[in-house]
Design an enzyme around this catalytic site. Structure first.
Site, PDB file in Angstrom:
ATOM      1  N   ILE A   1       0.788  -1.262  -0.167  1.00  6.60           N
ATOM      2  CA  ILE A   1       0.054   0.205   0.012  1.00  6.60           C
ATOM      3  C   ILE A   1       1.010   1.316  -0.059  1.00  6.60           C
ATOM      4  O   ILE A   1       0.590   2.276  -0.910  1.00  6.60           O
ATOM      5  CB  ILE A   1      -0.761  -0.127   1.052  1.00  6.60           C
ATOM      6  CG1 ILE A   1      -1.754  -1.229   1.227  1.00  6.60           C
ATOM      7  CG2 ILE A   1      -1.758   1.350   1.377  1.00  6.60           C
ATOM      8  CD1 ILE A   1      -2.731  -1.472   2.395  1.00  6.60           C
TER       9      ILE A   1
ATOM     10  N   ALA B   1      10.229   6.253   4.641  1.00  5.25           N
ATOM     11  CA  ALA B   1      10.884   5.314   5.697  1.00  5.25           C
ATOM     12  C   ALA B   1      10.297   4.130   5.708  1.00  5.25           C
ATOM     13  O   ALA B   1       8.780   3.841   5.556  1.00  5.25           O
ATOM     14  CB  ALA B   1      10.608   5.881   6.840  1.00  5.25           C
TER      15      ALA B   1
ATOM     16  N   THR C   1       1.645   1.970   7.491  1.00  6.41           N
ATOM     17  CA  THR C   1       1.981   0.928   8.473  1.00  6.41           C
ATOM     18  C   THR C   1       0.762   0.153   9.092  1.00  6.41           C
ATOM     19  O   THR C   1      -0.330   0.898   8.953  1.00  6.41           O
ATOM     20  CB  THR C   1       2.783   1.053   9.452  1.00  6.41           C
ATOM     21  OG1 THR C   1       2.384   1.759  10.377  1.00  6.41           O
ATOM     22  CG2 THR C   1       4.252   1.920   8.957  1.00  6.41           C
TER      23      THR C   1
ATOM     24  N   LYS D   1      -5.566   1.113  11.305  1.00  2.00           N
ATOM     25  CA  LYS D   1      -6.743   1.188  12.008  1.00  2.00           C
ATOM     26  C   LYS D   1      -6.175   1.242  13.692  1.00  2.00           C
ATOM     27  O   LYS D   1      -7.385   1.582  14.549  1.00  2.00           O
ATOM     28  CB  LYS D   1      -7.633  -0.120  11.838  1.00  2.00           C
ATOM     29  CG  LYS D   1      -8.254  -0.216  10.528  1.00  2.00           C
ATOM     30  CD  LYS D   1      -9.119  -1.404  10.460  1.00  2.00           C
ATOM     31  CE  LYS D   1      -8.364  -2.687  10.331  1.00  2.00           C
ATOM     32  NZ  LYS D   1      -7.439  -2.835   9.060  1.00  2.00           N
TER      33      LYS D   1
ATOM     34  N   ALA E   1     -11.297  -0.032   2.490  1.00  2.00           N
ATOM     35  CA  ALA E   1      -9.991   0.435   1.668  1.00  2.00           C
ATOM     36  C   ALA E   1     -10.391   1.765   0.935  1.00  2.00           C
ATOM     37  O   ALA E   1     -10.118   2.837   2.249  1.00  2.00           O
ATOM     38  CB  ALA E   1      -9.823  -0.746   0.217  1.00  2.00           C
TER      39      ALA E   1
ATOM     40  N   LEU F   1     -13.469   2.975  -0.261  1.00  2.00           N
ATOM     41  CA  LEU F   1     -14.948   3.268  -0.132  1.00  2.00           C
ATOM     42  C   LEU F   1     -15.025   4.534   0.530  1.00  2.00           C
ATOM     43  O   LEU F   1     -14.367   4.605   1.877  1.00  2.00           O
ATOM     44  CB  LEU F   1     -15.476   2.072   0.227  1.00  2.00           C
ATOM     45  CG  LEU F   1     -15.340   0.787  -0.606  1.00  2.00           C
ATOM     46  CD1 LEU F   1     -16.430  -0.287   0.034  1.00  2.00           C
ATOM     47  CD2 LEU F   1     -15.918   1.181  -2.124  1.00  2.00           C
TER      48      LEU F   1
ATOM     49  N   GLU G   1      -5.185 -14.584   5.886  1.00  2.00           N
ATOM     50  CA  GLU G   1      -3.962 -14.245   6.620  1.00  2.00           C
ATOM     51  C   GLU G   1      -3.081 -15.377   6.569  1.00  2.00           C
ATOM     52  O   GLU G   1      -3.642 -16.438   6.300  1.00  2.00           O
ATOM     53  CB  GLU G   1      -4.126 -13.609   8.032  1.00  2.00           C
ATOM     54  CG  GLU G   1      -4.684 -12.199   8.074  1.00  2.00           C
ATOM     55  CD  GLU G   1      -3.663 -10.901   7.480  1.00  2.00           C
ATOM     56  OE1 GLU G   1      -2.452 -11.198   7.558  1.00  2.00           O
ATOM     57  OE2 GLU G   1      -4.220  -9.992   7.165  1.00  2.00           O
TER      58      GLU G   1
ATOM     59  N   ASP H   1     -10.511  -8.132  13.355  1.00  4.09           N
ATOM     60  CA  ASP H   1     -10.507  -6.921  12.105  1.00  4.09           C
ATOM     61  C   ASP H   1     -11.942  -6.585  12.005  1.00  4.09           C
ATOM     62  O   ASP H   1     -11.936  -5.081  11.773  1.00  4.09           O
ATOM     63  CB  ASP H   1      -9.951  -7.728  10.740  1.00  4.09           C
ATOM     64  CG  ASP H   1      -9.736  -6.525   9.833  1.00  4.09           C
ATOM     65  OD1 ASP H   1      -9.011  -5.737  10.151  1.00  4.09           O
ATOM     66  OD2 ASP H   1     -10.501  -6.633   8.804  1.00  4.09           O
TER      67      ASP H   1
ATOM     68  N   LYS I   1     -13.335  -2.404  12.779  1.00  3.23           N
ATOM     69  CA  LYS I   1     -14.189  -1.525  11.918  1.00  3.23           C
ATOM     70  C   LYS I   1     -15.468  -1.171  12.471  1.00  3.23           C
ATOM     71  O   LYS I   1     -16.004  -0.080  12.055  1.00  3.23           O
ATOM     72  CB  LYS I   1     -14.276  -2.411  10.512  1.00  3.23           C
ATOM     73  CG  LYS I   1     -12.860  -2.514   9.837  1.00  3.23           C
ATOM     74  CD  LYS I   1     -12.935  -3.546   8.395  1.00  3.23           C
ATOM     75  CE  LYS I   1     -11.558  -3.443   8.144  1.00  3.23           C
ATOM     76  NZ  LYS I   1     -11.429  -4.742   6.736  1.00  3.23           N
TER      77      LYS I   1
END
Length: 434
Positions: A59, A88, A160, A184, A216, A218, A274, A285, A289
């Site tokens: 990303i 970095a 990150t 997040k 993402a 949206l 994952e 996760d 959200k």
């Protein structure tokens, strides 16, 4: 439905007031793209925004390359002068040789897919890479912004997923350094810290934007903010917030007798989960959200407040990944029974996050939906959210507001981050149509 790392830094007053100073600044000319091509453009306010990128993974690189490709046109058409000041990764950083920033035209070739230590500093108009030091990086940003005149400003783009980096937002914001991020950890973490960061932004007259933390690219966070700012009242938000969980339930065919474990293992092999699928299936996760959506809906929800239904069998929570994958088929019968019960009612199963803004609650659960519901017709790894408000309600003869689209992927997430940079530019006075 309607589709739709510590720094005690005190920058100069000019940096702190960048967004609020209405005086026109003389343009800083550099390279042909900054030539005045017409009298109208000469009158345009130029906003030098010195950008420090922290995190250069998929990303991070995608965001950097998007900025490099489109920065010249943003300057020419809207006066937003995005200057790549620093980048970095976890080991090294690279700093622009001057306040003019790095050469945007060289970014794609000079960066490639390499680590920062291997970037072509000469082509970028940057100093040689050195050991990563976020104190020095942010201090350099502030120096550059101070040199940019009364409109100069600095922003950290945190690409990150680091808790340690997120914990620095407060000091940066208080020092007048803006923050844009899809990370997040801060806006779904400790509620008291979240409020401190908001207060720090007020103190430093800075902006903290995080559209990329849900769905993402949206427009979820911005939509909830716009609804509330315009006087609407959010009643509930529910949705399929996880691209992984969306893919699993959109792909699984329980009616044909397909084992759920087969879908999970195939998804891992294809890169949809994952490395440890339990990190998706445990619902954490999605819970993060849910917290973000709740807070943007006016509910002071903490992560511990979210009632989470994990799809990881209790017997497999603490074993290693190999044992988890080997034993997962033992538990196919449980979820198969749930799917059969739903099918008997003409419904399907979907893994959803829910916010009840009127009750002040949040949950993550495996729920049943009619086959005609928008959640039932989702495809691939898309995300979908349903927002019910005072306006988008039965009383107003309206269906809920629906936001649907890709909920994962480097390019779309980077686009959301880049969009926040454009919004920041508009706040600072550039003529960017956002």
């Amino acid at each position: 439905y309607v589709a739709v790392v510590g720094c005690t830094l005190v920058p100069t007053a000019a940096v702190r007031r960048g967004a609020l100073n209405s005086r026109r600044a003389l343009r800083t000319h550099r390279a042909p793209t900054r030539a005045v091509v017409a009298s109208a453009e000469a009158e345009m306010k130029t906003v030098p925004l010195h950008v420090g990128f922290v995190g250069t993974g998929l990303i991070g690189k995608a965001t950097l390359k998007q900025v490099g490709a489109h920065a010249p046109s943003l300057l020419a058409t809207g006066g937003l002068d995005l200057r790549i000041a620093a980048c970095a990764d976890s080991k090294h950083m690279i700093l622009a040789s001057s306040a003019d920033g790095m050469n945007p035209d060289a970014v794609d070739a000079a960066v490639g897919d390499r680590a920062v230590a291997e970037w072509d500093a000469g082509a970028l108009a940057a100093d040689a890479p050195v050991a990563a030091d976020l104190d020095a990086l942010v201090a350099k940003l502030a120096d550059f912004a101070s040199a940019g005149g009364p409109n100069g400003a600095a922003v950290i783009v945190d690409n990150t997923s680091s808790e340690a980096v997120a914990d620095r937002y407060g000091e940066w914001l208080a020092a007048g350094v803006h923050v844009v991020t899809p990370n997040k950890k801060a806006n779904s973490g400790d509620l008291a810290r979240f409020r401190r960061f908001q207060a720090a932004a007020d103190e430093g007259e800075s902006v903290w934007l995080y559209e990329g933390t849900i769905g993402a690219g949206l427009p979820v966070v911005s939509t909830l903010r716009t609804l509330r700012a315009s006087g609407d009242r959010v009643r509930s938000v529910q949705g399929i917030f996880s691209g992984t969980m969306s893919f699993l339930f959109n792909t699984w065919d329980p009616g044909a007798g397909q084992p759920f474990s087969e879908v999970v293992l195939a998804a891992k092999k294809a890169g949809y989960t994952e490395p440890d699928p339990r990190d998706d299936l445990n619902g954490l996760d999605v819970a993060r959200k849910v917290v973000i959506a709740a807070r943007e809906s006016g509910v002071d929800l903490a992560l511990d407040d979210v009632d989470v239904q994990s799809l990881v069998p209790a017997e497999l929570e603490d074993c290693d990944v190999a044992e988890y994958e080997r034993r997962l088929p033992e538990f196919d019968g449980v979820i198969a029974e749930q799917a059969a019960a739903a099918a008997a009612e003409g419904k399907v199963l979907r893994f959803v996050g829910k916010v009840d803004a009127e009750k002040g609650t949040g949950s993550v659960e495996l729920a049943k939906f009619d086959a005609s519901h928008p959640f039932a017709g989702l495809q691939g790894a898309d995300n979908i959210l349903e927002i019910s408000t005072a306006r988008y309600s039965d009383e107003m003869s309206s269906t809920p507001l629906i936001i649907r689209g890709p909920g994962a992927g480097a390019q779309v997430t980077a686009g959301g981050v880049f969009g926040d940079l454009c919004k920041l530019g508009a706040v600072l006075g550039a003529r960017v149509p956002v």
